[in-house]
Design a protein around this motif. Sequence first.
Motif, PDB file in Angstrom:
ATOM      1  N   ARG A 117       0.847  -1.203   0.000  1.00  0.00           N
ATOM      2  CA  ARG A 117       0.000   0.000   0.000  1.00  0.00           C
ATOM      3  C   ARG A 117       0.878   1.247   0.000  1.00  0.00           C
ATOM      4  NH1 ARG A 117      -5.330   0.839   1.128  1.00  0.00           N
ATOM      5  NH2 ARG A 117      -5.635  -1.205   2.065  1.00  0.00           N
ATOM      6  N   CYS A 118       0.613   2.148  -0.942  1.00  0.00           N
ATOM      7  CA  CYS A 118       1.368   3.398  -1.053  1.00  0.00           C
ATOM      8  C   CYS A 118       0.967   4.322   0.113  1.00  0.00           C
ATOM      9  CB  CYS A 118       1.080   4.079  -2.381  1.00  0.00           C
ATOM     10  SG  CYS A 118       1.835   5.718  -2.522  1.00  0.00           S
ATOM     11  N   LEU A 119       1.946   4.872   0.807  1.00  0.00           N
ATOM     12  CA  LEU A 119       1.638   5.740   1.946  1.00  0.00           C
ATOM     13  C   LEU A 119       1.234   7.142   1.493  1.00  0.00           C
ATOM     14  CD1 LEU A 119       4.393   4.721   4.515  1.00  0.00           C
ATOM     15  CD2 LEU A 119       2.069   3.845   4.242  1.00  0.00           C
ATOM     16  N   ASN A 120       1.492   7.464   0.248  1.00  0.00           N
ATOM     17  CA  ASN A 120       1.105   8.790  -0.240  1.00  0.00           C
ATOM     18  C   ASN A 120      -0.342   8.799  -0.738  1.00  0.00           C
ATOM     19  OD1 ASN A 120       1.568  11.550  -0.914  1.00  0.00           O
ATOM     20  ND2 ASN A 120       1.663  10.912  -3.074  1.00  0.00           N
ATOM     21  N   CYS A 121      -0.670   7.899  -1.677  1.00  0.00           N
ATOM     22  CA  CYS A 121      -2.025   7.922  -2.238  1.00  0.00           C
ATOM     23  C   CYS A 121      -2.920   6.841  -1.635  1.00  0.00           C
ATOM     24  CB  CYS A 121      -1.985   7.781  -3.752  1.00  0.00           C
ATOM     25  SG  CYS A 121      -1.457   6.159  -4.315  1.00  0.00           S
ATOM     26  N   ARG A 122      -2.320   5.958  -0.777  1.00  0.00           N
ATOM     27  CA  ARG A 122      -3.065   4.909  -0.054  1.00  0.00           C
ATOM     28  C   ARG A 122      -3.602   3.816  -0.959  1.00  0.00           C
ATOM     29  NH1 ARG A 122      -1.675   5.937   5.323  1.00  0.00           N
ATOM     30  NH2 ARG A 122      -0.706   7.910   4.986  1.00  0.00           N
ATOM     31  N   LYS A 123      -3.207   3.826  -2.224  1.00  0.00           N
ATOM     32  CA  LYS A 123      -3.659   2.750  -3.124  1.00  0.00           C
ATOM     33  C   LYS A 123      -2.621   1.626  -3.148  1.00  0.00           C
ATOM     34  CE  LYS A 123      -6.368   5.791  -6.055  1.00  0.00           C
ATOM     35  NZ  LYS A 123      -6.232   6.765  -7.126  1.00  0.00           N
ATOM     36  N   ARG A 124      -3.085   0.445  -3.522  1.00  0.00           N
ATOM     37  CA  ARG A 124      -2.155  -0.681  -3.631  1.00  0.00           C
ATOM     38  C   ARG A 124      -1.429  -0.603  -4.970  1.00  0.00           C
ATOM     39  NH1 ARG A 124      -2.053  -3.955   0.401  1.00  0.00           N
ATOM     40  NH2 ARG A 124      -3.835  -4.139   1.796  1.00  0.00           N
ATOM     41  N   PHE A 125      -0.121  -0.880  -4.918  1.00  0.00           N
ATOM     42  CA  PHE A 125       0.668  -0.848  -6.155  1.00  0.00           C
ATOM     43  C   PHE A 125       1.528  -2.111  -6.235  1.00  0.00           C
ATOM     44  CE2 PHE A 125       4.912   0.251  -4.502  1.00  0.00           C
ATOM     45  CZ  PHE A 125       4.595   0.686  -3.225  1.00  0.00           C
ATOM     46  N   GLU A 126       1.931  -2.427  -7.445  1.00  0.00           N
ATOM     47  CA  GLU A 126       2.647  -3.682  -7.659  1.00  0.00           C
ATOM     48  C   GLU A 126       4.131  -3.555  -7.323  1.00  0.00           C
ATOM     49  OE1 GLU A 126       1.939  -5.110 -11.604  1.00  0.00           O
ATOM     50  OE2 GLU A 126       0.056  -6.059 -10.996  1.00  0.00           O
ATOM     51  N   VAL A 127       4.655  -4.624  -6.719  1.00  0.00           N
ATOM     52  CA  VAL A 127       6.071  -4.681  -6.374  1.00  0.00           C
ATOM     53  C   VAL A 127       6.630  -5.997  -6.919  1.00  0.00           C
ATOM     54  CG1 VAL A 127       7.746  -4.700  -4.489  1.00  0.00           C
ATOM     55  CG2 VAL A 127       5.601  -3.421  -4.240  1.00  0.00           C
ATOM     56  N   GLU A 128       7.754  -5.926  -7.589  1.00  0.00           N
ATOM     57  CA  GLU A 128       8.360  -7.159  -8.107  1.00  0.00           C
ATOM     58  C   GLU A 128       8.971  -7.967  -6.980  1.00  0.00           C
ATOM     59  OE1 GLU A 128      10.954  -6.986 -11.373  1.00  0.00           O
ATOM     60  OE2 GLU A 128       9.593  -5.772 -12.584  1.00  0.00           O
ATOM     61  N   LYS A 129       8.897  -9.261  -7.110  1.00  0.00           N
ATOM     62  CA  LYS A 129       9.391 -10.159  -6.052  1.00  0.00           C
ATOM     63  C   LYS A 129      10.835  -9.811  -5.664  1.00  0.00           C
ATOM     64  CE  LYS A 129       9.877 -14.877  -4.625  1.00  0.00           C
ATOM     65  NZ  LYS A 129       9.060 -16.008  -4.442  1.00  0.00           N
ATOM     66  N   GLY A 130      11.038  -9.602  -4.353  1.00  0.00           N
ATOM     67  CA  GLY A 130      12.375  -9.350  -3.830  1.00  0.00           C
ATOM     68  C   GLY A 130      12.888  -7.930  -4.028  1.00  0.00           C
ATOM     69  N   ALA A 131      12.076  -7.060  -4.640  1.00  0.00           N
ATOM     70  CA  ALA A 131      12.544  -5.692  -4.919  1.00  0.00           C
ATOM     71  C   ALA A 131      12.822  -4.931  -3.628  1.00  0.00           C
ATOM     72  CB  ALA A 131      11.491  -4.947  -5.736  1.00  0.00           C
ATOM     73  N   GLU A 132      13.860  -4.092  -3.662  1.00  0.00           N
ATOM     74  CA  GLU A 132      14.181  -3.268  -2.487  1.00  0.00           C
ATOM     75  C   GLU A 132      13.666  -1.846  -2.665  1.00  0.00           C
ATOM     76  OE1 GLU A 132      18.332  -3.660  -1.769  1.00  0.00           O
ATOM     77  OE2 GLU A 132      18.151  -5.760  -1.145  1.00  0.00           O
TER      78      GLU A 132
END
Lengths: 631, 50
Positions: free
Chosen positions: B8-23
């Motif tokens: 969940r994005c702390l700025n817009c509060r929407k869920r966004f995609e993250v690639e596996k293991g991404a830092e």
Amino acid sequence: MLKRKVAFVDLSKEKVVVEEIPKELRKKHLGGRGLNWYYIYNNVTPEVEPFDPENLLVIGTGFLTGLPCLGTGRTQISTKGPLTKGVGDANMGGAFGPELRYAGFDHLVIKGKAKEPVYLFVYNGEIEIRKASHLWGLDTYETQKALKEEIGDERVESMVIGKAGENKVYFANVMNNIKNAGGRGGTGAVMGSKNLKAIATRGTMDMHIHDVDKFIEYAMQMNQQVLSTKWAKTLSRLGTPLLYDVSYTTGFIGTMNWQYNTPGKEGEPLEAEYLQDYIVKHTACMGCSVHCRHRVKIERGEYAGLITEGPEYTMMGSFGTLVGCYDWDLVIKGNDECNRWGVDNLSLGAIISWAFELYQREILTEKDVGFKLEWGDKNAVLELARMIVEREEIGDLLANGFLEAAKKIGEDSLYYAIHVKGQPDLHTDERGIPSFALGIATSTRGADHLRSRPAIDLFQLPEEFLEKLIGYKIKSDFTAYETKGILVWWFELYFNIVDSLGVCKFQSTFNCPHCPQYDEYVPLLKYATGLDFTKEELIQIGERNYTMERLFNIINGLGKEHDYPPERFFKEPNKRGLPFMKGRKLDRDKYEKMLMEYYAQHGWDENGVPKEETLKKLGIEKPKPNFPEVE
Amino acid sequence: MSEKYEARCLNCRKRFEVEKGAEIAVCNHCGSKWRISWVTPEQPKVQGPA
């Protein structure tokens, strides 16, 4: 489960009267917090001061405490508190409450003052008042160890006070094991005023669950529901420090006594992930499957070798952002000291950071304190904390809380004291989040995040979802004021039920909308107790219990004028944080409308006084003393 | 194709995609850039600003 006992203990007369808790009281108040306030509302009159022998200290287990579901290791400790002179109330995890129930008791209603230090020993239906002069002066760890040795049973569970309680520090707490604190409201100070060092308990009595098979099956289902949530998975790895990342990034964490709303990049070393380096293992309260508690060890540096439990999110403000320190070593060390002293670290940190700001503004000087109070000086933080607990020099003044201390330091200093009703606030900075601000302001025990905080407001959940959950249309935008009076009302009632059942808030909808709530509590109660409740009846019990606390505050002089967040939150805008948080402060007119919406939802008048028709609907009568006469 | 998870994005509060293991990950809704930690190998979490 229904033939449970309450013990009325008079320490002055050294007498105990035991009664069965009537079924009608269960139907009206459940147990835990609800029943505790039934006894206090009826027996503590306004002229009784917190440290008078006539004040009550009530220990209550929830109606489900001690059962294997939803973290039911909870105990409620209630009294007329020294900080607010109204509701003083704390909820403690661990294993004390369950053991008390296995010893046959659900509630201990204690009044009077022992002639010399004593402890209570509760064992399988019996209560003894025993001498405790040899325990006086021991810290909370030492006291519990001594009690186990003296009683000769490793499985004895105790709730004890430390030096802070003995010294009647207004925000002293009670402790069980290493880190389970009945933290808020100064209950430890009241316990100290009664010369009551500890309550030790051990029990092997049957709980008589109504339908064991169905209860276990349903309880396991509930535990799985909790464990499947992202919230529980995160909590069981990071503990409550997980909250730091969102609050310091967004900008709602009090920094340098709320002069700022986040430390920004400087606060990065306190991110939850960095606590992983200290964690030895995770432990849990009784009845919990989440295991959110850390056991930690400091391997290097000044405090090398220290092994302890915690710290929680509260401590990251108290000995962290509030005093400009961003060092896990200090947070862990300070946490251990607070636990040994038996002091509410949240209140202690807020008082210390207030003193630091007064020093910055030259309202307090080096001559007043004895040393400099400069932001980020960890030795100054630890030393001032010790002086407060020991009531040494200026510490003696600060140990009485903001309101008493300001009488000597100067009333103007109260502007920098972040409190409601005299109780210090958690280091959250609520000025950008109206629902949080209303929640700390209307909390019956003074500023607090565990009486109604609608943490899920931050998720900006879809409004259709919120309507289904709350039963009313609620705005999704967490910076909005409209409808948030209803949201806070809903959580006040709900958290009351959570505390009255003795389940853990971290396994409720506090931070996770997918955790069990009313609909799941109905069958749990049926299988455990045999009593039928509807969801609507539970909501009404929450309203009844909450209204009794409100009435107690009103009778004791706490009314509408005490339902406002700190003035600073109206005057000074946020200076830091994400773009949408910068510049935010509370709007006075909008806050007033939100407060009126909240009063109306409760059935209270425009001054926050419960209306006659509300009291009639809830079956609340004028107080009628019912502490049994003992000779 | 790499596996993707959501935070969940702390700025817009929407869920966004993250690639596996991404830092590090960027919210595809508002463009905020975050440091990512992993609660479990399948559950990313925003740790702080990148």
